[in-house]
Motif scaffolding. Structure first.
Motif, PDB file in Angstrom:
ATOM      1  N   ALA A 269       6.676   8.104   3.525  1.00 18.86           N
ATOM      2  CA  ALA A 269       7.223   8.053   4.879  1.00 18.86           C
ATOM      3  C   ALA A 269       6.132   8.273   5.924  1.00 18.86           C
ATOM      4  CB  ALA A 269       8.332   9.085   5.040  1.00 18.86           C
ATOM      5  N   GLU A 270       5.250   9.248   5.668  1.00 12.81           N
ATOM      6  CA  GLU A 270       4.193   9.566   6.632  1.00 12.81           C
ATOM      7  C   GLU A 270       3.206   8.399   6.767  1.00 12.81           C
ATOM      8  OE1 GLU A 270       0.684  12.940   7.340  1.00 12.81           O
ATOM      9  OE2 GLU A 270       2.160  13.173   5.718  1.00 12.81           O
ATOM     10  N   TYR A 271       2.816   7.802   5.630  1.00 11.09           N
ATOM     11  CA  TYR A 271       1.853   6.704   5.683  1.00 11.09           C
ATOM     12  C   TYR A 271       2.483   5.461   6.304  1.00 11.09           C
ATOM     13  CZ  TYR A 271      -2.023   3.717   4.212  1.00 11.09           C
ATOM     14  OH  TYR A 271      -3.084   2.849   4.188  1.00 11.09           O
ATOM     15  N   ALA A 272       3.765   5.230   6.004  1.00 11.10           N
ATOM     16  CA  ALA A 272       4.463   4.086   6.603  1.00 11.10           C
ATOM     17  C   ALA A 272       4.476   4.215   8.127  1.00 11.10           C
ATOM     18  CB  ALA A 272       5.885   4.000   6.067  1.00 11.10           C
ATOM     19  N   ALA A 273       4.759   5.424   8.613  1.00 11.91           N
ATOM     20  CA  ALA A 273       4.775   5.652  10.060  1.00 11.91           C
ATOM     21  C   ALA A 273       3.395   5.422  10.664  1.00 11.91           C
ATOM     22  CB  ALA A 273       5.264   7.062  10.361  1.00 11.91           C
ATOM     23  N   ALA A 274       2.348   5.847   9.939  1.00 14.23           N
ATOM     24  CA  ALA A 274       0.979   5.668  10.433  1.00 14.23           C
ATOM     25  C   ALA A 274       0.620   4.194  10.544  1.00 14.23           C
ATOM     26  CB  ALA A 274      -0.004   6.386   9.510  1.00 14.23           C
ATOM     27  N   LEU A 275       1.190   3.360   9.680  1.00 13.64           N
ATOM     28  CA  LEU A 275       0.925   1.920   9.704  1.00 13.64           C
ATOM     29  C   LEU A 275       1.879   1.169  10.637  1.00 13.64           C
ATOM     30  CD1 LEU A 275       0.291   1.229   5.894  1.00 13.64           C
ATOM     31  CD2 LEU A 275      -1.412   1.306   7.730  1.00 13.64           C
TER      32      LEU A 275
ATOM     33  N   GLU B  69       0.833  -1.204   0.000  1.00 13.85           N
ATOM     34  CA  GLU B  69       0.000   0.000   0.000  1.00 13.85           C
ATOM     35  C   GLU B  69       0.866   1.252   0.000  1.00 13.85           C
ATOM     36  OE1 GLU B  69      -3.311   0.488   2.665  1.00 13.85           O
ATOM     37  OE2 GLU B  69      -3.528  -1.679   2.886  1.00 13.85           O
ATOM     38  N   VAL B  70       1.875   1.262   0.841  1.00 11.73           N
ATOM     39  CA  VAL B  70       2.774   2.420   0.935  1.00 11.73           C
ATOM     40  C   VAL B  70       3.469   2.673  -0.402  1.00 11.73           C
ATOM     41  CG1 VAL B  70       4.893   3.284   2.013  1.00 11.73           C
ATOM     42  CG2 VAL B  70       3.140   2.184   3.415  1.00 11.73           C
ATOM     43  N   SER B  71       3.883   1.604  -1.067  1.00 10.83           N
ATOM     44  CA  SER B  71       4.647   1.738  -2.316  1.00 10.83           C
ATOM     45  C   SER B  71       3.840   2.376  -3.439  1.00 10.83           C
ATOM     46  CB  SER B  71       5.156   0.368  -2.775  1.00 10.83           C
ATOM     47  OG  SER B  71       4.105  -0.434  -3.313  1.00 10.83           O
ATOM     48  N   GLN B  72       2.520   2.367  -3.324  1.00 10.23           N
ATOM     49  CA  GLN B  72       1.662   2.904  -4.379  1.00 10.23           C
ATOM     50  C   GLN B  72       1.430   4.410  -4.229  1.00 10.23           C
ATOM     51  OE1 GLN B  72      -1.625   0.243  -3.802  1.00 10.23           O
ATOM     52  NE2 GLN B  72      -0.698  -1.410  -5.019  1.00 10.23           N
ATOM     53  N   LEU B  73       1.993   5.008  -3.169  1.00 13.45           N
ATOM     54  CA  LEU B  73       1.852   6.441  -2.940  1.00 13.45           C
ATOM     55  C   LEU B  73       3.044   7.193  -3.523  1.00 13.45           C
ATOM     56  CD1 LEU B  73       0.743   6.298   0.805  1.00 13.45           C
ATOM     57  CD2 LEU B  73      -0.736   6.505  -1.205  1.00 13.45           C
TER      58      LEU B  73
END
Length: 363
Positions: free
Chosen positions: A252-258, A242-246
């Protein structure tokens, strides 16, 4: 060729033409693991849209490169990269032929990224048992290497092996029969050069990736013994996908949220480089900001060859500043020079990770 004095003008990559890598093929990794562990999902996450399903080119995520690109606003930004290829575990049916294909597919890999299933699989009807899975593939690799040694001795009846080579192979056989992978064995330089020619599977460095359930805490303690010193990284591959598709800015922000330590391309690529003893030096200017992978311990003259053999051959000196010093001194080469942290080094200087380098050369 006419003589010319060159330098990486304005901290760009090359004077008088486009730079190119002129000495080694790209680093290649093989993604291995038993059926259903998540190899294809990992490749997709690493590819970030640049793969074809089982093969991908991975950009080594580097915050320093991104920061320099924002400072210099170059025409081009180039990250270090390496190639990954998924190698599917053979089906039980037709095992002999499938195993031969499997071994062929492993060839050429400088590092194995071993994926372990850390989640229960309804599809396979099995609970997670990563330690057992790791032991299974480790044992297979030991067996494959022992078979290669047996075949080498059989062939030696027609094409004799030098005594020093026989001694090296017998040493390998002894350790493998004791279930010790060859990457843990101390070889002298000559023996290591000889045994590398056999492409033993247990000699290749390995990185272990545990594919977990989203939001679940990974039990890495149970893997520490079977890992035998190999680095273990744990994260849920579907979340990483999921992160890789952003966009890069959002990853970085979405990875931290997950709860991820970062995008997969950054986590895995940097760890693989560490396994291979690779570092990156940087070049920066208005034409290009670029990371150049080299072997740890290379000299300035050897590092120049990463850009082009002409620069290595005509090496005069290298102007060097560490990335941290550059940022500390207001991202200004002028300020860094006045502070004395922008240095001129000779051919024997050992390049460090994150050095920003400007080569001067005469060809």
């Amino acid at each position: 060729m006419a003589d010319r004095v060159g330098y990486t003008e304005g901290w760009n990559v090359a004077a008088g033409g486009a730079a190119q890598i002129d000495r080694e093929e790209a680093v290649e990794a093989r993604i291995i693991g038993l059926k259903g562990c998540g190899k294809t999902t990992l490749v997709a996450a690493l590819a970030e849209g640049r793969g074809d399903g089982h093969v991908a080119t991975v950009h080594v995520g580097d915050a320093r490169v991104r920061a320099l690109s924002e400072i210099f606003i170059p025409k081009k930004t180039t990250f270090a990269e390496f190639k990954v290829r998924e190698v599917g575990w053979p089906e039980a049916s037709g095992r002999k032929g499938e195993m031969e294909k499997y071994l062929d597919a492993l060839g050429g890999g400088q590092v194995y990224v071993h994926v372990l299933r850390g989640f229960d699989s309804p599809m396979l009807g099995e609970e997670a048992h990563p330690a057992a899975d790791l032991a299974e593939l480790d044992n297979e690799f030991v067996m494959f290497d022992l078979i290669r040694i047996e075949r080498a001795f059989e062939r030696s009846k027609k094409a004799p092996i030098p005594d020093s080579g026989k001694k090296a192979l017998l040493k390998c056989q002894e350790h493998l029969e004791a279930e010790t992978p060859l990457r843990e064995v101390d070889f002298d330089e000559a023996d290591l050069a000889f045994v590398r020619g056999y492409q033993f599977l247990t000699l290749t460095p390995q990185l272990l990736l545990l594919n977990t359930e989203s939001g679940a805490a990974a039990d890495l303690a149970a893997l520490e013994g079977p890992a035998r010193g190999r680095r273990i990284i744990s994260f849920p591959f579907p979340d990483a996908l999921e992160v890789s598709q952003l966009s890069i800015e959002e990853q970085a922000e979405y990875a931290a949220a997950l709860g991820l330590p970062g995008p997969a391309s950054e986590i895995v690529a940097q760890a693989a480089f560490e396994q291979l003893g690779l570092i990156s030096f940087l070049t920066a200017g208005t034409d290009e900001v670029r990371a150049w992978p080299i072997r740890m311990g290379e000299t300035a003259k050897e590092a120049a060859g990463a850009i082009h053999s002409d620069i290595q051959r005509g090496f005069i000196r290298a102007e060097i500043i560490s990335y941290d010093d550059f940022i500390t001194h207001n991202a200004s080469m002028k300020s860094a020079r006045e502070a004395g942290v922008l240095r001129v080094e000779g051919k024997d200087y050992i390049v460090k990770d994150g050095d920003i380098v400007n080569f001067r050369f005469n060809v």
